[in-house]
Design a protein around this motif. Structure first.
Motif, PDB file in Angstrom:
ATOM      1  N   ALA A 253       2.121  -1.898   0.380  1.00 51.93           N
ATOM      2  CA  ALA A 253       0.680  -1.792   0.641  1.00 51.93           C
ATOM      3  C   ALA A 253      -0.174  -2.212  -0.548  1.00 51.93           C
ATOM      4  CB  ALA A 253       0.322  -0.361   1.056  1.00 51.93           C
ATOM      5  N   PHE A 254       0.251  -1.877  -1.762  1.00 54.57           N
ATOM      6  CA  PHE A 254      -0.606  -2.150  -2.918  1.00 54.57           C
ATOM      7  C   PHE A 254      -0.845  -3.642  -3.134  1.00 54.57           C
ATOM      8  CE2 PHE A 254      -0.522   2.201  -3.645  1.00 54.57           C
ATOM      9  CZ  PHE A 254      -1.348   2.542  -4.712  1.00 54.57           C
ATOM     10  N   PRO A 255       0.186  -4.482  -3.201  1.00 53.04           N
ATOM     11  CA  PRO A 255      -0.092  -5.917  -3.392  1.00 53.04           C
ATOM     12  C   PRO A 255      -0.901  -6.523  -2.244  1.00 53.04           C
ATOM     13  CG  PRO A 255       2.219  -5.425  -3.814  1.00 53.04           C
ATOM     14  CD  PRO A 255       1.637  -4.204  -3.202  1.00 53.04           C
ATOM     15  N   ILE A 256      -0.596  -6.118  -0.997  1.00 51.56           N
ATOM     16  CA  ILE A 256      -1.315  -6.681   0.139  1.00 51.56           C
ATOM     17  C   ILE A 256      -2.779  -6.243   0.119  1.00 51.56           C
ATOM     18  CG2 ILE A 256      -1.497  -6.664   2.659  1.00 51.56           C
ATOM     19  CD1 ILE A 256       1.522  -6.466   2.800  1.00 51.56           C
ATOM     20  N   GLY A 257      -3.030  -4.956  -0.170  1.00 53.90           N
ATOM     21  CA  GLY A 257      -4.405  -4.470  -0.217  1.00 53.90           C
ATOM     22  C   GLY A 257      -5.221  -5.141  -1.304  1.00 53.90           C
ATOM     23  N   ILE A 258      -4.621  -5.333  -2.482  1.00 52.19           N
ATOM     24  CA  ILE A 258      -5.328  -5.999  -3.579  1.00 52.19           C
ATOM     25  C   ILE A 258      -5.603  -7.456  -3.233  1.00 52.19           C
ATOM     26  CG2 ILE A 258      -5.117  -6.734  -5.990  1.00 52.19           C
ATOM     27  CD1 ILE A 258      -3.488  -4.181  -6.492  1.00 52.19           C
ATOM     28  N   TYR A 259      -4.607  -8.132  -2.642  1.00 47.99           N
ATOM     29  CA  TYR A 259      -4.794  -9.542  -2.258  1.00 47.99           C
ATOM     30  C   TYR A 259      -5.906  -9.680  -1.217  1.00 47.99           C
ATOM     31  CZ  TYR A 259      -3.916 -14.134  -0.253  1.00 47.99           C
ATOM     32  OH  TYR A 259      -4.074 -15.415   0.206  1.00 47.99           O
TER      33      TYR A 259
ATOM     34  N   LEU B   8      -3.299 -10.891   7.325  1.00 47.91           N
ATOM     35  CA  LEU B   8      -2.837  -9.566   6.918  1.00 47.91           C
ATOM     36  C   LEU B   8      -3.632  -8.470   7.625  1.00 47.91           C
ATOM     37  CD1 LEU B   8      -2.372 -10.258   3.099  1.00 47.91           C
ATOM     38  CD2 LEU B   8      -0.573  -9.933   4.800  1.00 47.91           C
ATOM     39  N   THR B   9      -4.925  -8.724   7.869  1.00 43.80           N
ATOM     40  CA  THR B   9      -5.736  -7.748   8.599  1.00 43.80           C
ATOM     41  C   THR B   9      -5.226  -7.588  10.027  1.00 43.80           C
ATOM     42  OG1 THR B   9      -7.707  -8.234   7.282  1.00 43.80           O
ATOM     43  CG2 THR B   9      -8.048  -7.205   9.436  1.00 43.80           C
ATOM     44  N   PHE B  10      -4.859  -8.703  10.652  1.00 46.20           N
ATOM     45  CA  PHE B  10      -4.315  -8.647  12.014  1.00 46.20           C
ATOM     46  C   PHE B  10      -3.018  -7.853  12.040  1.00 46.20           C
ATOM     47  CE2 PHE B  10      -1.356 -10.440  15.142  1.00 46.20           C
ATOM     48  CZ  PHE B  10      -2.035 -10.120  16.308  1.00 46.20           C
ATOM     49  N   LEU B  11      -2.128  -8.129  11.100  1.00 48.42           N
ATOM     50  CA  LEU B  11      -0.868  -7.401  11.039  1.00 48.42           C
ATOM     51  C   LEU B  11      -1.095  -5.919  10.761  1.00 48.42           C
ATOM     52  CD1 LEU B  11       1.398  -9.895   9.040  1.00 48.42           C
ATOM     53  CD2 LEU B  11       1.427  -9.420  11.497  1.00 48.42           C
TER      54      LEU B  11
ATOM     55  N   ALA C  51       0.231   0.028   6.921  1.00 49.91           N
ATOM     56  CA  ALA C  51      -0.948  -0.625   7.487  1.00 49.91           C
ATOM     57  C   ALA C  51      -2.213   0.167   7.197  1.00 49.91           C
ATOM     58  CB  ALA C  51      -0.765  -0.793   8.999  1.00 49.91           C
ATOM     59  N   SER C  52      -2.146   1.480   7.323  1.00 54.11           N
ATOM     60  CA  SER C  52      -3.316   2.320   7.052  1.00 54.11           C
ATOM     61  C   SER C  52      -3.715   2.259   5.586  1.00 54.11           C
ATOM     62  CB  SER C  52      -3.016   3.763   7.465  1.00 54.11           C
ATOM     63  OG  SER C  52      -4.085   4.610   7.159  1.00 54.11           O
ATOM     64  N   MET C  53      -2.731   2.301   4.683  1.00 57.06           N
ATOM     65  CA  MET C  53      -3.050   2.257   3.257  1.00 57.06           C
ATOM     66  C   MET C  53      -3.638   0.912   2.859  1.00 57.06           C
ATOM     67  SD  MET C  53      -0.656   3.222  -0.021  1.00 57.06           S
ATOM     68  CE  MET C  53      -0.812   4.970   0.317  1.00 57.06           C
ATOM     69  N   VAL C  54      -3.153  -0.170   3.451  1.00 54.87           N
ATOM     70  CA  VAL C  54      -3.711  -1.496   3.157  1.00 54.87           C
ATOM     71  C   VAL C  54      -5.182  -1.547   3.535  1.00 54.87           C
ATOM     72  CG1 VAL C  54      -3.673  -3.911   3.893  1.00 54.87           C
ATOM     73  CG2 VAL C  54      -1.548  -2.760   3.313  1.00 54.87           C
ATOM     74  N   ARG C  55      -5.519  -1.024   4.701  1.00 50.59           N
ATOM     75  CA  ARG C  55      -6.912  -1.055   5.153  1.00 50.59           C
ATOM     76  C   ARG C  55      -7.798  -0.211   4.245  1.00 50.59           C
ATOM     77  NH1 ARG C  55      -8.228  -4.947   6.972  1.00 50.59           N
ATOM     78  NH2 ARG C  55     -10.030  -3.996   7.992  1.00 50.59           N
ATOM     79  N   ARG C  56      -7.331   0.944   3.861  1.00 45.60           N
ATOM     80  CA  ARG C  56      -8.147   1.833   3.023  1.00 45.60           C
ATOM     81  C   ARG C  56      -8.292   1.284   1.612  1.00 45.60           C
ATOM     82  NH1 ARG C  56      -5.290   7.470   3.682  1.00 45.60           N
ATOM     83  NH2 ARG C  56      -7.044   8.211   2.427  1.00 45.60           N
ATOM     84  N   LEU C  57      -7.196   0.751   1.056  1.00 43.25           N
ATOM     85  CA  LEU C  57      -7.273   0.183  -0.289  1.00 43.25           C
ATOM     86  C   LEU C  57      -8.188  -1.031  -0.309  1.00 43.25           C
ATOM     87  CD1 LEU C  57      -6.334   0.122  -3.213  1.00 43.25           C
ATOM     88  CD2 LEU C  57      -4.327  -1.173  -2.504  1.00 43.25           C
TER      89      LEU C  57
ATOM     90  N   LEU D  49      -8.326  -4.673 -12.990  1.00 45.50           N
ATOM     91  CA  LEU D  49      -7.461  -3.537 -13.285  1.00 45.50           C
ATOM     92  C   LEU D  49      -8.142  -2.455 -14.119  1.00 45.50           C
ATOM     93  CD1 LEU D  49      -4.125  -5.424 -14.115  1.00 45.50           C
ATOM     94  CD2 LEU D  49      -4.832  -4.416 -11.940  1.00 45.50           C
ATOM     95  N   LYS D  50      -9.144  -2.827 -14.893  1.00 46.48           N
ATOM     96  CA  LYS D  50      -9.731  -1.874 -15.833  1.00 46.48           C
ATOM     97  C   LYS D  50     -10.391  -0.703 -15.117  1.00 46.48           C
ATOM     98  CE  LYS D  50     -11.073  -0.540 -19.977  1.00 46.48           C
ATOM     99  NZ  LYS D  50     -10.111  -0.081 -20.997  1.00 46.48           N
ATOM    100  N   TYR D  51     -11.293  -0.997 -14.164  1.00 47.93           N
ATOM    101  CA  TYR D  51     -12.009   0.075 -13.476  1.00 47.93           C
ATOM    102  C   TYR D  51     -11.984  -0.012 -11.944  1.00 47.93           C
ATOM    103  CZ  TYR D  51     -13.797   1.455 -18.030  1.00 47.93           C
ATOM    104  OH  TYR D  51     -13.886   1.880 -19.328  1.00 47.93           O
ATOM    105  N   PRO D  52     -12.264  -1.180 -11.322  1.00 45.03           N
ATOM    106  CA  PRO D  52     -12.347  -1.187  -9.844  1.00 45.03           C
ATOM    107  C   PRO D  52     -11.099  -0.654  -9.152  1.00 45.03           C
ATOM    108  CG  PRO D  52     -13.162  -3.242 -10.750  1.00 45.03           C
ATOM    109  CD  PRO D  52     -12.546  -2.506 -11.889  1.00 45.03           C
ATOM    110  N   LEU D  53      -9.916  -1.156  -9.557  1.00 41.20           N
ATOM    111  CA  LEU D  53      -8.690  -0.694  -8.917  1.00 41.20           C
ATOM    112  C   LEU D  53      -8.468   0.784  -9.193  1.00 41.20           C
ATOM    113  CD1 LEU D  53      -6.159  -1.308  -7.294  1.00 41.20           C
ATOM    114  CD2 LEU D  53      -5.023  -1.969  -9.426  1.00 41.20           C
ATOM    115  N   ARG D  54      -8.767   1.206 -10.389  1.00 41.36           N
ATOM    116  CA  ARG D  54      -8.586   2.615 -10.747  1.00 41.36           C
ATOM    117  C   ARG D  54      -9.465   3.514  -9.893  1.00 41.36           C
ATOM    118  NH1 ARG D  54      -9.835   4.997 -16.813  1.00 41.36           N
ATOM    119  NH2 ARG D  54      -9.423   7.198 -16.351  1.00 41.36           N
TER     120      ARG D  54
END
Length: 332
Positions: free
Chosen positions: A119-125, A138-141, A207-213, A241-246
């Motif tokens: 989920a983490f790489p897909i959500g960030i991408y 990825l949103t469809f999947l 899938a849920s974590m990707v959407r929320r992230l 990585l410094k602040y938004p992802l955190r």
């Protein structure tokens, strides 16, 4: 911090007390008890029951006493490490759970790790490539993974595995190891079977974590401090990585309160479909048969893990996000 933790631990006592009252009396709401259900089930099968033995068990475990007395016996036993006796399995609750508990923890832990890794790489991408073809795909999947129930996916995979390959993908191990003690051969069998329920159970969570992230990270990337950092010429990766992802991971930390009990309960319906040797089907069966001590002790353990998980998530959030403070008041 220490004062806050102590206050929260003290608050757990009345919380768990109220939960124990609700658990006990809700389980007691259906008419009758386990013994009456057991006798009715035997009679429906045309078999006879040993009524003398049943009366002895009913008297031994206080089922001839008022509900309040039985509640006090149950709670008092748990405080001393005695979780009661499972009438259906004819064993103490601690022995009934046994191997199923660690198998559930193993399955849930691997599923959680699978969810995070995917989920983490897909959500960030998706967040950093908004409205691209990759984001749309990825949103469809992701929406497909959320829409399809885990138990239905399990049924579909079982069907195609049987039709195409002629194999059964049920159970967490080969049948010859079901009641055998732990060994390297049994552990190897578990490792070879575990990836199928991990993929099935982890699909919806991923899938849920990707959407929320994606949603949280997009919200952070459009804030002024990110625009300022970009204007100063910071590297895009460092800006991300410094602040938004955190800050976007706040929901992830908040979910710890639900992750801990989920590790024990597991995906109950999916576990039944796949015939998994986990605690989820056992809990459902105990509730259906009114096996009070097994079901009640199990639910209390889940409640304890929930309050512990919420405390851990609250403390972790203060380290992740400096804007969050423990207790009342604000800092300048």
């Amino acid at each position: 911090m220490i004062r806050y933790i102590l206050l929260r631990c003290l608050a757990m006592i009345p919380t768990l007390f109220l939960i124990s009252v609700l658990v006990f009396f809700i389980i007691e709401l259906p008419p009758g008890d386990y013994f009456e259900s057991y006798v009715s089930e035997l009679r429906s099968l045309g078999e006879s029951a040993d009524l003398a033995e049943i009366d002895m068990l009913r008297e031994r475990y206080g089922f001839d006493q008022p509900q309040v007395v039985r509640y006090l016996w149950w709670v008092g036993g748990m405080l001393h490490g005695d979780f009661g006796y499972s009438f259906e399995y004819r064993l103490p609750v601690s022995e009934v759970v046994g191997d199923r508990l660690w198998l559930t923890v193993l399955l849930s832990t691997v599923t959680i790790l699978f969810t995070w890794v995917i989920a983490f790489p897909i959500g960030i991408y998706s967040a950093t490539h908004q409205y691209s073809w990759g984001d749309y795909g990825l949103t469809f999947l992701g929406l497909l993974g959320i829409a399809v129930p885990n138990f239905m996916l399990a049924l579909v995979m079982m069907y195609f595995a049987n039709v195409w390959f002629g194999v059964s993908i049920g159970n967490l191990m080969d049948r010859e190891f079901l009641n055998a003690p732990m060994s390297m051969a049994k552990f190897s069998s578990i490792l070879s079977h575990i990836w199928i329920p991990v993929v099935i159970i982890g699909t919806a969570g991923t899938a849920s974590m990707v959407r929320r992230l994606r949603a949280n990270l997009l919200d952070e990337l459009h804030k002024q401090y990110v625009t300022t950092a970009r204007a100063k010429g910071l590297h895009p990766t460092k800006v991300l990585l410094k602040y938004p992802l955190r800050m976007a991971l706040n929901f992830f930390i908040s979910d710890i309160g639900s992750i801990l009990p989920a590790m024990i309960s597991g995906a109950e319906v999916t576990a039944i479909v796949l015939s998994l040797e986990t605690t989820g089907p056992m809990l459902i069966r105990a509730l259906q048969s009114q096996d009070m001590y097994l079901a009640g002790s199990f639910l209390m353990f889940l409640a304890f893990l929930t309050v512990i998980g919420v405390l851990i998530s609250d403390i972790a959030l203060t380290f992740l996000d400096p804007r969050i403070r423990l207790g009342k008041g604000s800092s300048k």
